[in-house]
Scaffold this motif. Structure first.
Motif, short mmCIF file in Angstrom:
data_model
loop_
_atom_site.label_atom_id
_atom_site.label_comp_id
_atom_site.label_asym_id
_atom_site.label_seq_id
_atom_site.Cartn_x
_atom_site.Cartn_y
_atom_site.Cartn_z
N MET A 1 -8.37 3.71 17.12
CA MET A 1 -8.42 4.27 15.78
C MET A 1 -9.55 3.61 15.00
SD MET A 1 -5.59 4.13 12.76
CE MET A 1 -4.66 5.61 13.00
N SER A 2 -10.24 4.38 14.20
CA SER A 2 -11.39 3.88 13.45
C SER A 2 -11.01 3.26 12.11
CB SER A 2 -12.38 5.02 13.21
OG SER A 2 -12.87 5.48 14.44
N ILE A 3 -9.79 3.48 11.66
CA ILE A 3 -9.34 2.90 10.40
C ILE A 3 -8.40 1.74 10.72
CG2 ILE A 3 -8.09 3.28 8.24
CD1 ILE A 3 -10.73 4.79 8.33
N ILE A 4 -8.72 0.58 10.19
CA ILE A 4 -7.89 -0.60 10.38
C ILE A 4 -7.14 -0.86 9.09
CG2 ILE A 4 -7.90 -3.09 10.82
CD1 ILE A 4 -10.51 -2.61 12.41
N VAL A 5 -5.84 -1.08 9.20
CA VAL A 5 -5.01 -1.36 8.03
C VAL A 5 -4.80 -2.86 7.93
CG1 VAL A 5 -2.80 -0.92 6.92
CG2 VAL A 5 -3.86 0.87 8.28
N ASN A 6 -5.27 -3.44 6.83
CA ASN A 6 -5.16 -4.88 6.60
C ASN A 6 -4.07 -5.21 5.58
OD1 ASN A 6 -7.35 -5.67 8.33
ND2 ASN A 6 -8.73 -4.84 6.79
N LEU A 7 -3.02 -4.42 5.57
CA LEU A 7 -1.94 -4.63 4.61
C LEU A 7 -1.30 -6.00 4.81
CD1 LEU A 7 -0.20 -3.55 2.32
CD2 LEU A 7 1.24 -2.44 4.04
N ASP A 8 -1.11 -6.41 6.05
CA ASP A 8 -0.49 -7.71 6.32
C ASP A 8 -1.34 -8.86 5.80
OD1 ASP A 8 -2.39 -7.06 8.24
OD2 ASP A 8 -1.33 -8.04 9.88
N VAL A 9 -2.66 -8.70 5.84
CA VAL A 9 -3.57 -9.74 5.33
C VAL A 9 -3.40 -9.88 3.82
CG1 VAL A 9 -6.00 -10.37 5.03
CG2 VAL A 9 -5.23 -9.38 7.20
N MET A 10 -3.39 -8.74 3.12
CA MET A 10 -3.24 -8.78 1.66
C MET A 10 -1.87 -9.30 1.26
SD MET A 10 -6.06 -8.20 0.31
CE MET A 10 -5.41 -8.36 -1.33
N THR A 37 1.50 -1.60 10.58
CA THR A 37 1.13 -1.73 11.99
C THR A 37 0.00 -0.78 12.39
OG1 THR A 37 2.86 -0.17 12.62
CG2 THR A 37 3.41 -2.53 12.70
N GLY A 38 -0.46 0.05 11.45
CA GLY A 38 -1.56 0.96 11.73
C GLY A 38 -1.14 2.22 12.46
N LYS A 39 0.15 2.50 12.51
CA LYS A 39 0.65 3.68 13.21
C LYS A 39 0.71 4.92 12.31
CE LYS A 39 3.27 1.00 16.51
NZ LYS A 39 4.58 0.62 17.01
N ALA A 40 0.48 4.74 11.01
CA ALA A 40 0.53 5.86 10.07
C ALA A 40 -0.65 6.79 10.31
CB ALA A 40 0.52 5.35 8.64
N LYS A 41 -0.41 8.07 10.20
CA LYS A 41 -1.47 9.07 10.36
C LYS A 41 -2.10 9.43 9.01
CE LYS A 41 -0.86 9.58 14.75
NZ LYS A 41 -1.80 9.00 15.67
N ALA A 42 -1.41 9.12 7.91
CA ALA A 42 -1.90 9.46 6.57
C ALA A 42 -1.21 8.56 5.55
CB ALA A 42 -1.60 10.92 6.26
N ILE A 43 -1.81 8.50 4.36
CA ILE A 43 -1.20 7.79 3.25
C ILE A 43 -1.52 8.58 1.98
CG2 ILE A 43 -3.19 6.25 3.01
CD1 ILE A 43 -1.22 4.10 1.96
N ARG A 44 -0.54 8.75 1.14
CA ARG A 44 -0.76 9.45 -0.13
C ARG A 44 -1.51 8.52 -1.07
NH1 ARG A 44 4.68 12.89 -1.39
NH2 ARG A 44 4.83 13.75 0.70
N PHE A 45 -2.36 9.13 -1.89
CA PHE A 45 -3.09 8.34 -2.87
C PHE A 45 -2.12 7.64 -3.82
CE2 PHE A 45 -7.14 11.04 -2.46
CZ PHE A 45 -7.68 10.16 -1.56
N SER A 46 -1.02 8.27 -4.16
CA SER A 46 -0.04 7.65 -5.06
C SER A 46 0.58 6.40 -4.42
CB SER A 46 1.05 8.64 -5.46
OG SER A 46 1.73 9.15 -4.32
N THR A 47 0.80 6.44 -3.12
CA THR A 47 1.32 5.28 -2.40
C THR A 47 0.28 4.17 -2.34
OG1 THR A 47 2.74 6.69 -1.05
CG2 THR A 47 2.27 4.48 -0.20
N LEU A 48 -0.96 4.54 -2.02
CA LEU A 48 -2.05 3.57 -1.98
C LEU A 48 -2.25 2.94 -3.35
CD1 LEU A 48 -4.28 2.26 -0.31
CD2 LEU A 48 -5.73 4.21 -0.85
N GLY A 60 -10.14 -0.74 -0.52
CA GLY A 60 -10.97 -1.30 0.54
C GLY A 60 -10.49 -2.65 1.05
N ASP A 61 -9.62 -3.31 0.29
CA ASP A 61 -9.02 -4.56 0.76
C ASP A 61 -7.94 -4.28 1.79
OD1 ASP A 61 -10.57 -6.07 -1.03
OD2 ASP A 61 -9.09 -5.85 -2.62
N ILE A 62 -7.39 -3.07 1.76
CA ILE A 62 -6.29 -2.70 2.65
C ILE A 62 -6.77 -1.87 3.83
CG2 ILE A 62 -4.12 -1.40 2.78
CD1 ILE A 62 -3.71 -2.10 -0.18
N LEU A 63 -7.72 -0.98 3.57
CA LEU A 63 -8.22 -0.07 4.61
C LEU A 63 -9.67 -0.41 4.96
CD1 LEU A 63 -6.84 3.26 3.14
CD2 LEU A 63 -5.79 1.83 4.89
#
Length: 75
Positions: A1-10, A37-48, A60-63
Motif C-alpha cells: 500500500m502506498s499510504i502509511i498510517v502513522n496513527l500509532d506514532v502520534m 494497522t493500515g487495513k482501512a480502505k478509506a477514512i472520512r474527512f470528519s473522522t480525520l 500529514g502527521d497521520i497519513l
C-alpha cells in the motif's frame, strides 16, 4: 500500500491509548484499530478532522504517501 498510517506514532507522542482516543473521537475500538494497522480502505474527512483535533496534529502527521515503484526500484 502506498499510504502509511502513522496513527500509532502520534498516539505515542501524545501519550494517548487507543481506548482514550476512541472515547474522545467517538469511534469504536475496532474501527480505530483497523485504521491504526493500515487495513482501512478509506477514512472520512470528519473522522480525520476529529482525530487531528484530539491529537493536536495535521493530517500529514497521520497519513504518509510512499511511492512503491520508486522504493522497489532502489532495492
Amino acid at each position: 500500500m502506498s499510504i502509511i498510517v502513522n496513527l500509532d506514532v502520534m498516539m505515542a507522542r501524545r501519550k494517548m491509548s487507543l481506548n482514550e482516543l476512541s472515547e474522545k473521537v467517538d469511534l469504536t475500538l475496532s474501527n480505530l484499530s483497523i485504521l491504526k494497522t493500515g487495513k482501512a480502505k478509506a477514512i472520512r474527512f470528519s473522522t480525520l478532522e476529529a482525530i487531528c483535533k484530539v491529537l493536536d496534529c495535521q493530517p500529514g502527521d497521520i497519513l504518509e504517501y510512499t511511492n512503491d515503484k520508486k522504493k522497489s526500484a532502489n532495492q
